[in-house]
Scaffold this motif. Structure first.
Motif, PDB file in Angstrom:
ATOM      1  N   THR A 159       0.724  -1.269   0.029  1.00 26.72           N
ATOM      2  CA  THR A 159       0.253  -0.020  -0.081  1.00 26.72           C
ATOM      3  C   THR A 159       0.825   1.180   0.090  1.00 26.72           C
ATOM      4  O   THR A 159       1.856   1.057   0.830  1.00 26.72           O
ATOM      5  N   GLY A 160       0.525   2.261  -0.616  1.00 27.74           N
ATOM      6  CA  GLY A 160       1.300   3.436  -0.957  1.00 27.74           C
ATOM      7  C   GLY A 160       2.354   3.089  -2.142  1.00 27.74           C
ATOM      8  O   GLY A 160       3.113   2.195  -1.953  1.00 27.74           O
ATOM      9  N   SER A 161       2.003   3.906  -3.198  1.00 26.23           N
ATOM     10  CA  SER A 161       2.985   3.681  -4.375  1.00 26.23           C
ATOM     11  C   SER A 161       4.073   4.820  -4.673  1.00 26.23           C
ATOM     12  O   SER A 161       4.518   5.161  -5.690  1.00 26.23           O
ATOM     13  N   GLY A 162       4.245   5.713  -3.331  1.00 24.43           N
ATOM     14  CA  GLY A 162       5.237   6.605  -3.541  1.00 24.43           C
ATOM     15  C   GLY A 162       6.795   6.008  -3.479  1.00 24.43           C
ATOM     16  O   GLY A 162       7.051   4.907  -3.768  1.00 24.43           O
ATOM     17  N   GLY A 163       7.579   6.786  -2.917  1.00 25.89           N
ATOM     18  CA  GLY A 163       8.868   6.460  -2.869  1.00 25.89           C
ATOM     19  C   GLY A 163       9.460   5.100  -2.039  1.00 25.89           C
ATOM     20  O   GLY A 163       9.984   4.326  -2.485  1.00 25.89           O
ATOM     21  N   MET A 164       8.740   4.943  -0.773  1.00 24.74           N
ATOM     22  CA  MET A 164       9.176   3.913  -0.007  1.00 24.74           C
ATOM     23  C   MET A 164       8.310   2.682  -0.482  1.00 24.74           C
ATOM     24  O   MET A 164       8.991   1.452  -0.946  1.00 24.74           O
ATOM     25  N   GLY A 165       6.967   2.701  -1.213  1.00 27.96           N
ATOM     26  CA  GLY A 165       6.362   1.712  -1.665  1.00 27.96           C
ATOM     27  C   GLY A 165       6.841   1.132  -3.023  1.00 27.96           C
ATOM     28  O   GLY A 165       7.160  -0.278  -3.144  1.00 27.96           O
ATOM     29  N   THR A 166       7.236   1.898  -3.884  1.00 28.52           N
ATOM     30  CA  THR A 166       7.951   1.469  -4.783  1.00 28.52           C
ATOM     31  C   THR A 166       9.329   0.945  -4.722  1.00 28.52           C
ATOM     32  O   THR A 166       9.648  -0.173  -5.389  1.00 28.52           O
ATOM     33  N   ALA A 167      10.025   1.289  -3.718  1.00 28.06           N
ATOM     34  CA  ALA A 167      11.311   0.778  -3.586  1.00 28.06           C
ATOM     35  C   ALA A 167      11.002  -0.665  -2.960  1.00 28.06           C
ATOM     36  O   ALA A 167      11.794  -1.635  -3.247  1.00 28.06           O
ATOM     37  N   VAL A 168      10.042  -0.761  -2.101  1.00 29.24           N
ATOM     38  CA  VAL A 168       9.815  -2.164  -1.511  1.00 29.24           C
ATOM     39  C   VAL A 168       9.190  -3.057  -2.624  1.00 29.24           C
ATOM     40  O   VAL A 168       9.859  -4.222  -2.693  1.00 29.24           O
ATOM     41  N   ALA A 169       8.421  -2.594  -3.365  1.00 30.89           N
ATOM     42  CA  ALA A 169       7.877  -3.661  -4.624  1.00 30.89           C
ATOM     43  C   ALA A 169       9.087  -3.876  -5.515  1.00 30.89           C
ATOM     44  O   ALA A 169       9.272  -5.254  -5.789  1.00 30.89           O
ATOM     45  N   ARG A 170       9.917  -3.021  -5.676  1.00 29.90           N
ATOM     46  CA  ARG A 170      11.294  -3.245  -6.547  1.00 29.90           C
ATOM     47  C   ARG A 170      12.077  -4.446  -5.976  1.00 29.90           C
ATOM     48  O   ARG A 170      12.621  -5.313  -6.463  1.00 29.90           O
ATOM     49  N   ARG A 171      12.279  -4.235  -4.615  1.00 30.04           N
ATOM     50  CA  ARG A 171      13.354  -4.978  -3.805  1.00 30.04           C
ATOM     51  C   ARG A 171      12.823  -6.409  -3.551  1.00 30.04           C
ATOM     52  O   ARG A 171      13.358  -7.414  -3.704  1.00 30.04           O
ATOM     53  N   ILE A 172      11.473  -6.554  -3.272  1.00 31.62           N
ATOM     54  CA  ILE A 172      11.011  -7.792  -2.872  1.00 31.62           C
ATOM     55  C   ILE A 172      10.104  -8.555  -3.818  1.00 31.62           C
ATOM     56  O   ILE A 172       9.426  -9.650  -3.429  1.00 31.62           O
ATOM     57  N   GLY A 173       9.592  -7.629  -4.936  1.00 27.77           N
ATOM     58  CA  GLY A 173       8.590  -8.308  -5.717  1.00 27.77           C
ATOM     59  C   GLY A 173       8.892  -8.989  -6.876  1.00 27.77           C
ATOM     60  O   GLY A 173       8.154  -9.635  -7.666  1.00 27.77           O
ATOM     61  N   GLY A 174      10.277  -9.536  -7.027  1.00 23.53           N
ATOM     62  CA  GLY A 174      10.758 -10.331  -8.242  1.00 23.53           C
ATOM     63  C   GLY A 174      10.087 -11.696  -8.018  1.00 23.53           C
ATOM     64  O   GLY A 174      10.245 -12.280  -6.866  1.00 23.53           O
ATOM     65  N   GLY A 175       9.387 -12.272  -9.025  1.00 26.94           N
ATOM     66  CA  GLY A 175       8.963 -13.564  -8.998  1.00 26.94           C
ATOM     67  C   GLY A 175       7.410 -13.619  -8.243  1.00 26.94           C
ATOM     68  O   GLY A 175       7.055 -14.689  -8.344  1.00 26.94           O
ATOM     69  N   ARG A 176       6.793 -12.441  -7.877  1.00 24.89           N
ATOM     70  CA  ARG A 176       5.912 -12.407  -7.300  1.00 24.89           C
ATOM     71  C   ARG A 176       4.788 -11.562  -7.930  1.00 24.89           C
ATOM     72  O   ARG A 176       4.924 -10.615  -8.566  1.00 24.89           O
ATOM     73  N   ALA A 177       3.295 -11.964  -7.739  1.00 23.88           N
ATOM     74  CA  ALA A 177       2.332 -10.947  -8.332  1.00 23.88           C
ATOM     75  C   ALA A 177       2.260  -9.763  -7.281  1.00 23.88           C
ATOM     76  O   ALA A 177       1.993 -10.116  -6.127  1.00 23.88           O
ATOM     77  N   ILE A 178       2.659  -8.507  -7.543  1.00 22.80           N
ATOM     78  CA  ILE A 178       2.549  -7.274  -6.831  1.00 22.80           C
ATOM     79  C   ILE A 178       1.066  -6.924  -6.901  1.00 22.80           C
ATOM     80  O   ILE A 178       0.752  -6.383  -7.981  1.00 22.80           O
ATOM     81  N   VAL A 179       0.375  -6.608  -5.819  1.00 21.25           N
ATOM     82  CA  VAL A 179      -0.571  -6.094  -5.775  1.00 21.25           C
ATOM     83  C   VAL A 179      -0.486  -4.863  -5.133  1.00 21.25           C
ATOM     84  O   VAL A 179      -0.095  -4.563  -4.007  1.00 21.25           O
TER      85      VAL A 179
END
Length: 277
Positions: free
Chosen positions: A11-31
């Motif tokens: 939740t939250g697609s700003g700087g923190m949220g995008t960084a988290v999605a990029r770091r641990i989202g590989g191979g996962r479906a990101i909601v």
């Protein structure tokens, strides 16, 4: 194998949220969820261009039905491996009322909704703030913030006593409440085979962090960074790295607690600042 994809919710697609999605989202479906369609579309487009699978959802975290819809979507998408709640508003750009609704109530609603859909091995992280370590409350006030039913949180005396013009007071209280709600939720999450933690960043170099730096308390904020010896802001990547640990196998015995990620600011304030005891 069940064939269910691994799912990461952010939740939250700003700087923190995008960084988290990029770091641990590989191979996962990101909601990926946000209240702003424009911000959400920009972040999703960036992540998709980098090869990530992204599903977007407009969410008002202060609305219980909206947060439940997000949790339902996550559960329907696959196996919930991690959910990271970075959504929030700033003390510089928001009113006390907005902060209490989004940062305090919204986090409690997120914890409740995802308690219903976590499964064995799920890890949930809520972004609080270093500010939550600075507030002084009575044990009764802390107990109330930790355990009062979510629908009654905004009616608590300690919440109603926040002055309407004190956005900073509302922010500090909300972030302490985030830490306390995580502590209280750990029992239910443990029983589901899941974990929940909070992370309390100090000054992070995001657009929201820059707005705070340019606000009324910005000069004091930067002076504190210099005085504590770190001399710089943290980066979204450093926060994402900490979240990767909290949601990963190395933290399998870590739940119901807070990770302070502030470059030593709180330690300096407590032990070295003028008047520290």
């Amino acid at each position: 194998m069940s064939g269910r994809p691994d799912v990461l919710v952010v939740t939250g697609s700003g700087g923190m949220g995008t960084a988290v999605a990029r770091r641990i989202g590989g191979g996962r479906a990101i909601v990926l969820a946000d209240a702003s369609p424009r911000t959400l579309d920009l972040a999703a487009g960036t992540l998709r261009a980098e090869g990530h699978q992204v599903i977007t959802q407009i969410v008002d975290v202060s609305d219980a039905a909206s947060v439940r819809e997000l949790a339902t979507l996550a559960a329907a998408t696959g196996r919930l491996t991690a959910a990271v709640h970075t959504a929030g508003v700033s003390a510089v750009t928001s009113t006390a009322e907005q902060i209490l609704k989004v940062d305090l109530l919204g986090t409690a609603l997120f914890i409740d909704a995802f308690e219903e859909v976590v499964e064995e091995g799920s890890a949930v992280v809520c972004v609080a703030s270093m500010a939550g370590h600075m507030v002084r409350l009575t044990s009764d006030q802390e107990q109330a913030l930790a355990n009062t039913p979510t629908g009654e949180l905004l009616s608590l005396a300690v919440v109603r006593e926040v002055p309407p013009d004190s956005s900073i007071g509302a922010y500090i209280l909300a972030k302490r409440a985030n830490q306390l709600r995580v502590e209280a939720a750990a029992l239910a999450y443990n029983r589901a085979g899941a974990r929940i933690t909070s992370i309390s960043p100090g000054v992070i170099a995001t657009p929201m962090g820059r707005a705070e730096q340019e606000g009324a308390t910005g000069e004091h904020m930067m002076a504190t960074l210099k005085a504590c010896g770190i001399g710089r802001r943290g980066t979204p990547g450093e926060l994402a790295e900490a979240v990767a640990f909290l949601t990963g196998p190395g933290a399998a015995y870590l739940t119901g607690t807070d990770l302070l990620l502030d470059g030593g600011q709180a330690a300096w304030m407590r032990r070295h600042a003028e008047g520290a005891r």
